[in-house]
Design a protein around this motif. Structure first.
Motif, PDB file in Angstrom:
ATOM      1  N   UNK A 424     -32.217  50.925  25.170  1.00  0.00           N
ATOM      2  CA  UNK A 424     -33.251  50.237  25.799  1.00  0.00           C
ATOM      3  C   UNK A 424     -33.356  48.380  25.430  1.00  0.00           C
ATOM      4  N   UNK A 425     -33.344  48.458  24.339  1.00  0.00           N
ATOM      5  CA  UNK A 425     -33.507  46.896  23.724  1.00  0.00           C
ATOM      6  C   UNK A 425     -32.447  46.046  24.561  1.00  0.00           C
ATOM      7  N   UNK A 426     -30.974  46.755  24.582  1.00  0.00           N
ATOM      8  CA  UNK A 426     -30.008  46.162  24.997  1.00  0.00           C
ATOM      9  C   UNK A 426     -30.020  45.982  26.647  1.00  0.00           C
ATOM     10  N   UNK A 427     -30.498  46.694  27.159  1.00  0.00           N
ATOM     11  CA  UNK A 427     -30.926  46.701  28.650  1.00  0.00           C
ATOM     12  C   UNK A 427     -31.837  45.512  28.822  1.00  0.00           C
ATOM     13  N   UNK A 428     -33.184  45.572  28.035  1.00  0.00           N
ATOM     14  CA  UNK A 428     -33.933  44.425  28.093  1.00  0.00           C
ATOM     15  C   UNK A 428     -33.351  42.928  28.025  1.00  0.00           C
ATOM     16  N   UNK A 429     -32.468  43.151  27.010  1.00  0.00           N
ATOM     17  CA  UNK A 429     -32.036  41.784  26.873  1.00  0.00           C
ATOM     18  C   UNK A 429     -31.104  41.143  27.777  1.00  0.00           C
ATOM     19  N   UNK A 430     -30.032  42.198  28.237  1.00  0.00           N
ATOM     20  CA  UNK A 430     -29.398  41.862  29.166  1.00  0.00           C
ATOM     21  C   UNK A 430     -29.864  41.686  30.585  1.00  0.00           C
ATOM     22  N   UNK A 431     -30.928  42.285  30.734  1.00  0.00           N
ATOM     23  CA  UNK A 431     -31.718  42.183  31.985  1.00  0.00           C
ATOM     24  C   UNK A 431     -31.168  42.947  33.209  1.00  0.00           C
ATOM     25  N   UNK A 432     -30.407  44.165  32.907  1.00  0.00           N
ATOM     26  CA  UNK A 432     -30.110  44.992  33.673  1.00  0.00           C
ATOM     27  C   UNK A 432     -31.213  46.170  34.239  1.00  0.00           C
ATOM     28  N   UNK A 433     -31.171  46.701  35.321  1.00  0.00           N
ATOM     29  CA  UNK A 433     -31.956  47.637  35.693  1.00  0.00           C
ATOM     30  C   UNK A 433     -31.716  49.048  34.831  1.00  0.00           C
ATOM     31  N   UNK A 434     -30.558  49.099  34.626  1.00  0.00           N
ATOM     32  CA  UNK A 434     -30.213  50.365  33.693  1.00  0.00           C
ATOM     33  C   UNK A 434     -28.756  49.809  33.229  1.00  0.00           C
ATOM     34  N   UNK A 435     -28.610  50.645  31.877  1.00  0.00           N
ATOM     35  CA  UNK A 435     -27.259  50.264  31.106  1.00  0.00           C
ATOM     36  C   UNK A 435     -26.977  51.771  30.490  1.00  0.00           C
ATOM     37  N   UNK A 436     -25.547  51.933  30.675  1.00  0.00           N
ATOM     38  CA  UNK A 436     -25.181  53.051  30.223  1.00  0.00           C
ATOM     39  C   UNK A 436     -23.684  52.961  29.764  1.00  0.00           C
ATOM     40  N   UNK A 437     -23.249  53.498  28.336  1.00  0.00           N
ATOM     41  CA  UNK A 437     -21.666  53.456  28.166  1.00  0.00           C
ATOM     42  C   UNK A 437     -21.298  54.836  28.037  1.00  0.00           C
ATOM     43  N   UNK A 438     -19.731  54.914  28.458  1.00  0.00           N
ATOM     44  CA  UNK A 438     -19.306  56.085  28.256  1.00  0.00           C
ATOM     45  C   UNK A 438     -19.153  56.627  26.909  1.00  0.00           C
ATOM     46  N   UNK A 439     -19.229  58.175  26.989  1.00  0.00           N
ATOM     47  CA  UNK A 439     -18.928  58.678  25.723  1.00  0.00           C
ATOM     48  C   UNK A 439     -17.858  58.485  24.949  1.00  0.00           C
ATOM     49  N   UNK A 440     -17.786  58.713  23.559  1.00  0.00           N
ATOM     50  CA  UNK A 440     -16.409  58.679  22.889  1.00  0.00           C
ATOM     51  C   UNK A 440     -15.666  59.774  23.638  1.00  0.00           C
TER      52      UNK A 440
END
Length: 489
Positions: A424-440
């Motif tokens: 959530x901190x990364x999303x706020x810093x980047x300014x995206x409406x949502x942020x998700x990474x693929x799982x390993x």
């Protein structure tokens, strides 16, 4: 919230160190073939380029700072006559920065015989090996681990009078990641670390005209060589008048091929360990569409490595794909320094959005990775300025949490945004409406290679080759770790 340090001087993505290429072919213009091979591999390194050619008696080398087309012209290639060649393109991560001395192939003398060595990867025991060789009277001209490897080979070869013995004994002493090609005046050698971390493949020229070795299969394609197989972990392969000869230099260890080759480093038209890089990236997009669905109007890929997974995401989700980001393909590494005002443009030097495509649209934007987050932040800002109403960022690699010591230029942990922030901190810093990474596991499932052993250390912190404490101490620290270790808390 801890915000990683910001700098335009450092690229905000993982950077591959280099690529190697080799040719053995009587009657072939091996210098020109190597030049074309290096151009196909230019994406793996843009700081320097070099070619060394053997003619049966000696070795000649031409190398300099710059791109392949800047270093080599007709007259330079014409002067490199012979039938065995090795080439190299470099992006520095270990030892000296961009300099002529650090450019490869590295030339070394073994008594009266010259050898030329080109290396992709990074040795983790360079300092210890260099110190031992200095104690034995060996002198060094650069700070590169490639010179350390060449000198280690030379020391044993002088004692045994057998180059393959020198290579084998050096492989026993060297630790880390290496895919190397070596030219003697009359033979070509290719060898790979026992974990197979960095890629290296073998091709055959038509009509039995000779052999080619390349970091990627796209290097084989450009010279018309047919892919034969990969150099196996720990293997030494020799090419000469007798054909191809293979022997096991060191016992193969746990397979640990770099998984990031499929995510970003390799060209999409390459095949690594039997798996199409393009198809692997399509699969990544398909899988993250399953793992992190979102309502949107368009799917965009960040050129170039984000485009195939964006197509996969679009196909899986049913959301239309669009070319909404244009890449300036003529802006690469340059020795012309931008002004401070131009640095502020940052990502606009390479990427530019198309307002006519994205204005008023909810976007799913697919990218290969987030390292420090500054590029992603600028990208989201650009897309909003171009009229996007929502920007949902989907990343087809897991969070980069740990530095790489095997030939990839990663920051220390205090520079890695995912090591310092929550999602959530990364999303706020980047300014995206949502942020998700693929799982390993999702990333693993996207790659149907002919083995299942990958190096995933940048995601998991589990390193297949032990890292000396002197090398790893500061790199492992986050800002909080460093403050605590330094007594600042």
């Amino acid at each position: 919230m801890s915000v990683p340090a910001f700098s335009w001087e450092r690229p905000d993505r993982l950077e591959e160190e280099c690529a190697v290429f080799g040719v053995y072919g009587k009657g072939e213009d091996v210098a020109r073939m190597t030049c074309f091979g290096l151009q196909a591999l230019q994406h793996r390194g843009q700081e320097s380029a070099g070619i060394a050619v053997g003619d049966g008696e000696t070795i000649m080398v031409a190398k300099d700072l710059g791109l392949v087309t800047q270093v080599f012209d007709e007259s330079t290639l014409a002067a490199l006559e012979g039938f065995v060649a090795v080439g190299h393109v470099r992006y520095s991560t270990s030892g000296a920065s961009a300099s002529w001395e650090a450019a490869q192939p590295h030339i070394s003398a073994i008594d009266d015989v010259l050898i030329a060595l080109a290396h992709n990867g990074t040795l983790v025991n360079t300092n210890e090996t260099r110190t031992r060789l200095i104690d034995e009277g060996v002198q060094f001209r650069s700070g590169t681990d490639s010179e350390v490897a060449a000198k280690a080979i030379g020391v044993v070869t002088r004692k045994t009078h057998h180059l393959r013995s020198g290579i084998r004994r050096a492989m026993e002493a060297l630790e880390g990641a290496y895919a190397m090609v070596l030219a003697s005046p009359d033979s070509l050698y290719a060898f790979r670390d026992p974990n197979g971390i960095r890629p290296l493949c073998i091709g055959k020229l038509p009509n039995d005209r000779g052999w080619v070795v390349s970091s990627e299969t796209c290097g084989l394609d450009i010279v018309g060589a047919e892919y034969v197989r990969d150099v196996e972990p720990g293997e030494i392969v020799r090419f000469n008048d007798e054909g191809m000869h293979s022997e096991q230099g060191v016992v193969a260890g746990r397979r640990a091929s770099c998984i990031f080759e499929y995510v970003y480093f390799a060209r999409p038209d390459s095949v690594i360990d039997g798996m199409s890089v393009y198809q692997a990236r399509r699969n990544m997009g398909r899988i993250i569409a399953q793992e992190a669905p979102v309502q949107a109007d368009l799917v965009l890929g960040v050129p170039d490595s984000g485009v195939p997974p964006a197509m996969g995401y679009a196909h899986e989700s049913g959301i239309p794909y669009a070319d909404g980001i244009v890449k300036n393909r003529y802006v690469g590494r340059t020795f012309i320094e931008p002004t401070q005002a131009m640095r502020q443009l940052g990502i606009r030097l390479k990427l530019n959005p198309l307002p006519s495509v994205i204005a008023g649209k909810r976007l799913v934007v697919i990218d290969d990775s987030i390292v420090r987050g500054n590029t992603s932040k600028k990208l989201v800002d650009m897309l909003r300025e171009a009229g996007a109403t929502e920007v949902h960022l989907r990343i087809v690699s897991p969070e980069v949490l740990w530095p790489c010591f095997y030939g990839i230029d990663t920051d220390t942990r205090d520079q890695l945004i995912a090591a310092n922030m929550t999602n959530e901190e990364m999303r706020a810093f980047i300014g995206a409406d949502s942020l998700a990474f693929i799982s390993l596991q999702g990333l693993r499932d996207s790659i149907q290679a002919n083995h299942d052993g990958f190096c995933e250390a940048c995601f998991s912190g589990e390193y297949p080759v032990a890292i000396p404490e002197s090398t790893s101490r500061k790199s492992f620290l986050t800002k909080a770790d460093f403050a605590q270790a330094s007594g600042l808390q």
